[in-house]
Design a protein around this motif. Structure first.
Motif, PDB file in Angstrom:
ATOM      1  N   GLU A   1      -1.731   4.318  -5.360  1.00  0.00           N
ATOM      2  CA  GLU A   1      -2.992   4.110  -4.653  1.00  0.00           C
ATOM      3  C   GLU A   1      -2.878   2.791  -3.901  1.00  0.00           C
ATOM      4  O   GLU A   1      -2.156   1.895  -4.337  1.00  0.00           O
ATOM      5  CB  GLU A   1      -4.169   4.036  -5.634  1.00  0.00           C
TER       6      GLU A   1
ATOM      7  N   ASN B   1       0.816  -1.217   0.000  1.00  0.00           N
ATOM      8  CA  ASN B   1       0.000   0.000   0.000  1.00  0.00           C
ATOM      9  C   ASN B   1       0.850   1.268   0.000  1.00  0.00           C
ATOM     10  O   ASN B   1       0.436   2.294  -0.531  1.00  0.00           O
ATOM     11  CB  ASN B   1      -0.962   0.008   1.185  1.00  0.00           C
TER      12      ASN B   1
ATOM     13  N   ARG C   1     -10.294  -6.127   1.208  1.00  0.00           N
ATOM     14  CA  ARG C   1     -10.613  -6.417  -0.193  1.00  0.00           C
ATOM     15  C   ARG C   1      -9.580  -5.717  -1.066  1.00  0.00           C
ATOM     16  O   ARG C   1      -8.961  -4.738  -0.660  1.00  0.00           O
ATOM     17  CB  ARG C   1     -12.014  -5.940  -0.549  1.00  0.00           C
TER      18      ARG C   1
ATOM     19  N   ALA D   1      -7.852  -2.499   0.663  1.00  0.00           N
ATOM     20  CA  ALA D   1      -8.632  -1.656   1.567  1.00  0.00           C
ATOM     21  C   ALA D   1      -9.088  -2.525   2.727  1.00  0.00           C
ATOM     22  O   ALA D   1      -9.476  -3.688   2.536  1.00  0.00           O
ATOM     23  CB  ALA D   1      -9.845  -1.075   0.838  1.00  0.00           C
TER      24      ALA D   1
ATOM     25  N   THR E   1      -8.537  -3.269  -3.882  1.00  0.00           N
ATOM     26  CA  THR E   1      -9.094  -2.062  -4.496  1.00  0.00           C
ATOM     27  C   THR E   1      -9.072  -2.248  -6.011  1.00  0.00           C
ATOM     28  O   THR E   1      -8.505  -3.227  -6.520  1.00  0.00           O
ATOM     29  CB  THR E   1      -8.252  -0.835  -4.118  1.00  0.00           C
TER      30      THR E   1
END
Length: 128
Positions: free
Chosen positions: A65, A60, A81, A69, A83
């Motif tokens: 990005e 991450n 999950r 998440a 992204t």
């Protein structure tokens, strides 16, 4: 038993000195997708939650990005999950991996296999 040469090519993508994506991290993303949580993915892969969480944290931080998440645990349960970016990066990584696997089937592989021994010679140091 002779097994011949084994050619295994792996891809590791670096962000500075951190591995942003590699075979283990890609497998972890697949496991998160399947299990819906970091802890479940870690268990499925035989690693601790802490180890899995640290790998997710690295991923991450390395991409523009987040790839994963998370939702905090509660009475309704937490979870994790992939992204949209996580899905894209995993798809591109797996595609690159497939291309590399096909490249490993080239004539150079046969030439390398022909030049390699079936088993390594005994080390000179082992005889001392």
């Amino acid at each position: 038993m002779t097994t011949g040469m084994s050619l295994k090519l792996t891809i590791r993508l670096y962000c500075g000195d951190q591995i942003a994506m590699g075979p283990g991290k890609a497998d972890l993303l697949d496991a998160i997708r399947a299990c819906g949580s970091i802890s479940g993915a870690g268990r499925a892969m035989g690693m601790s939650y802490r180890r899995a969480w640290l790998l997710v944290d690295t991923m991450n931080r390395c991409w523009k990005e987040p790839l994963v998440a998370t939702a905090p645990g509660s009475a309704h349960g937490g979870g994790a999950r992939l992204t949209g970016m996580g899905e894209k990066i995993l798809s591109h990584y797996r595609s690159l991996q497939t291309s590399l696997d096909m490249a490993a089937s080239c004539p150079d592989r046969a030439a390398l296999a022909q030049a390699m021994r079936d088993e390594p010679k005994t080390s000179q140091k082992a005889r001392v």
